[in-house]
Enzyme design. Structure first.
Site, PDB file in Angstrom:
ATOM      1  CE  LYS A   1      -5.764  -8.166  -1.624  1.00 26.50           C
ATOM      2  NZ  LYS A   1      -5.854  -8.102  -0.457  1.00 26.50           N
TER       3      LYS A   1
ATOM      4  CE  LYS B   1      -4.434  -1.561   1.616  1.00 25.37           C
ATOM      5  NZ  LYS B   1      -5.627  -1.572   2.582  1.00 25.37           N
TER       6      LYS B   1
ATOM      7  CE  LYS C   1     -13.719  -5.031   0.539  1.00 22.53           C
ATOM      8  NZ  LYS C   1     -12.565  -4.811   1.292  1.00 22.53           N
TER       9      LYS C   1
HETATM   10  P1  TYM Z   1     -10.524  -6.691   3.519  1.00 22.01           P
HETATM   11  O1  TYM Z   1     -11.876  -5.878   3.761  1.00 22.01           O
HETATM   12  O2  TYM Z   1      -9.826  -6.385   2.664  1.00 22.01           O
HETATM   13  O3  TYM Z   1     -11.282  -8.245   3.129  1.00 22.01           O
HETATM   14  C1  TYM Z   1     -12.303  -8.847   3.882  1.00 22.01           C
HETATM   15  C2  TYM Z   1     -11.904 -10.409   3.766  1.00 22.01           C
HETATM   16  O4  TYM Z   1     -11.915 -10.706   2.646  1.00 22.01           O
HETATM   17  C3  TYM Z   1     -10.970 -11.640   2.211  1.00 22.01           C
HETATM   18  N1  TYM Z   1     -10.412 -11.523   1.089  1.00 22.01           N
HETATM   19  C4  TYM Z   1     -10.025 -12.509   0.023  1.00 22.01           C
HETATM   20  N2  TYM Z   1     -10.237 -13.712   0.201  1.00 22.01           N
HETATM   21  C5  TYM Z   1      -9.925 -14.394  -0.897  1.00 22.01           C
HETATM   22  N3  TYM Z   1      -9.620 -13.954  -2.069  1.00 22.01           N
HETATM   23  C6  TYM Z   1      -9.543 -12.543  -2.202  1.00 22.01           C
HETATM   24  N4  TYM Z   1      -9.247 -11.925  -3.323  1.00 22.01           N
HETATM   25  C7  TYM Z   1      -9.640 -11.777  -1.217  1.00 22.01           C
HETATM   26  N5  TYM Z   1      -9.557 -10.363  -0.839  1.00 22.01           N
HETATM   27  C8  TYM Z   1      -9.989 -10.399   0.451  1.00 22.01           C
HETATM   28  C9  TYM Z   1      -9.760 -11.058   3.315  1.00 22.01           C
HETATM   29  O5  TYM Z   1      -8.730 -11.847   3.696  1.00 22.01           O
HETATM   30  C10 TYM Z   1     -10.530 -10.816   4.481  1.00 22.01           C
HETATM   31  O6  TYM Z   1     -10.929 -11.925   5.386  1.00 22.01           O
HETATM   32  N6  TYM Z   1      -7.814  -5.867   7.780  1.00 22.01           N
HETATM   33  C11 TYM Z   1      -9.000  -6.549   7.004  1.00 22.01           C
HETATM   34  C12 TYM Z   1     -10.348  -6.298   7.986  1.00 22.01           C
HETATM   35  C13 TYM Z   1     -10.157  -6.516   9.322  1.00 22.01           C
HETATM   36  C14 TYM Z   1     -10.320  -7.583   9.805  1.00 22.01           C
HETATM   37  C15 TYM Z   1     -10.243  -7.403  11.387  1.00 22.01           C
HETATM   38  C16 TYM Z   1     -10.224  -8.942   9.692  1.00 22.01           C
HETATM   39  C17 TYM Z   1     -10.054  -5.402  10.226  1.00 22.01           C
HETATM   40  N7  TYM Z   1     -10.017  -6.104  11.635  1.00 22.01           N
HETATM   41  C18 TYM Z   1     -10.110  -8.496  12.388  1.00 22.01           C
HETATM   42  C19 TYM Z   1     -10.337 -10.008  10.613  1.00 22.01           C
HETATM   43  C20 TYM Z   1     -10.240  -9.628  12.193  1.00 22.01           C
HETATM   44  C21 TYM Z   1      -9.430  -6.335   5.678  1.00 22.01           C
HETATM   45  O7  TYM Z   1      -8.837  -5.074   4.998  1.00 22.01           O
HETATM   46  O8  TYM Z   1     -10.167  -7.187   4.946  1.00 22.01           O
END
Ligand code: TYM
Length: 329
Positions: free
Chosen positions: A194, A112, A197
């Site tokens: 990957k 990032k 969004k």
């Molecule tokens: P975020 O918003 O990027 O993504 C949400 C969840 O989706 C999963 N994910 C994917 N899984 C498979 N293939 C992909 N291409 C893909 N892109 C995203 C992510 O692994 C995630 O589980 N930091 C985290 C959010 C967060 C969080 C937490 C998660 C904040 N606090 C505490 C667990 C526990 C994030 O940015 O997810």
């Protein structure tokens, strides 16, 4: 003992098929094993610049998508992160037990920092500490995430273990739950990256509320290769990704899918992948539209959930204050 499951999602775009397969649909599945606490993490989202109006809309639509994906608000908590102030409070404390060097090694930070080179703010750097606070506040047992969050989860475990070494039994050390198929769904246009969004190219991802004709178009133009053979093999990220998506959406194993499409061309296969996605997402999309037409209901879910989550978090925070030597209120 009932397990506590915690996970979060950023309202930084519309939930993609990657988020859904890798994480969100597992939230409802594993929350059957205990109590699920799920958060739309708006505090995390502002580590990159957001348009206020869009952000507000997306927080609510993300919440609706989580419910539409099958997380039952009667049995689980689904709240907005900024509504529970303990997340920021614990995050500060954990910051003081997290090393600069550890945070410098986070690959997502490095990515990032490159992508948003004109805005490498302190929040982007300490983001994994806030994530650790999210998890540790609820004495979480299980954290369902995709593979890209594994390093952050390990850090949360390291911080908890380190602090437990100083303050015995302060935190429960959580375990990750990463699905065996679909833990990393790849971009449709650049399958070595990957699916994300926040990708500026909407053809690279399928959002869970894309219309059937959009899904069909995106699948049919997905980047594959010139082998013209349907098989899951090293070095064929585009093909492997489509097979993974097909398997995740139909429940059929990758081997069975390969056997089913043997001898067929890419056109027929891509159409079948699109059809599987369309069929899998159709009930979710109907439920999403119903929820978005009922803002009063959404409000009742996030208000009630924040109240309950806040009560649990306040207890943990008080325990931490007590053990590190603060004076109680
Ligand atoms: P975020 O918003 O990027 O993504 C949400 C969840 O989706 C999963 N994910 C994917 N899984 C498979 N293939 C992909 N291409 C893909 N892109 C995203 C992510 O692994 C995630 O589980 N930091 C985290 C959010 C967060 C969080 C937490 C998660 C904040 N606090 C505490 C667990 C526990 C994030 O940015 O997810």
């Amino acid at each position: 003992m009932e397990k506590t499951i915690f996970s979060g999602i950023q309202p930084s775009g519309i939930i993609t098929l990657g988020n859904y397969i890798g994480a969100v649909r597992n939230w409802s599945r594993i929350s059957e094993q205990g109590k699920g606490i799920f958060s739309v993490v708006d505090l995390h989202a502002i580590t990159v610049r957001q348009d206020p109006k869009e952000l507000r809309e997306r927080i609510l639509s993300t919440l609706a998508m989580v419910i539409a994906s099958g997380v039952d608000p009667e049995k689980n908590l689904i709240f907005i992160q900024s509504h529970v102030s303990a997340h920021c409070e614990l995050s500060w404390i954990l910051n003081c037990y997290t090393m600069f060097g550890e945070l410098s090694r986070m690959t997502q930070f490095k990515d990032k920092a490159q992508r948003y080179a004109d805005n490498i703010n302190a929040g982007l750097f300490t983001y994994p500490v806030l994530m650790a606070a999210d998890i540790l506040l609820y004495d979480t047992d299980l954290v369902p995430v995709g593979v890209d969050q594994k390093q952050h989860l390990e850090l949360a475990r390291d911080i908890a273990t380190r602090m437990n070494g100083i303050f015995p039994k302060l935190f429960k050390v959580p375990e990750g739950y990463i699905p065996s198929v679909g833990a990393k769904v790849m971009s449709l246009t650049q399958p070595e990256k990957k699916m994300s969004k926040s990708d500026p190219n909407p053809k690279s991802y399928i959002s869970i509320i894309d219309e059937p004709d959009q899904i069909m178009k995106k699948c049919r133009s997905a980047v594959t290769d010139s082998e013209n053979r349907i098989a899951y093999e090293e070095g064929r990220p585009g093909m492997n990704n489509l097979l993974t998506i097909y398997s995740a959406m139909t429940g059929e194993t990758i081997e069975a899918a390969v056997a089913r499409f043997e001898g067929q061309g890419y056109g027929a296969f891509k159409t079948a992948v699109a059809e599987a996605i369309i069929a899998g997402l159709s009930p979710l999309q109907q439920e999403y539209r119903r929820l978005m037409a009922d803002p009063g209901y959404l409000r009742s879910v996030y208000t009630r959930s924040a109240e309950e989550a806040g009560a649990i978090a306040a207890k943990t925070l008080a325990r931490v204050h007590e053990q590190i030597g603060f004076v109680g209120r």
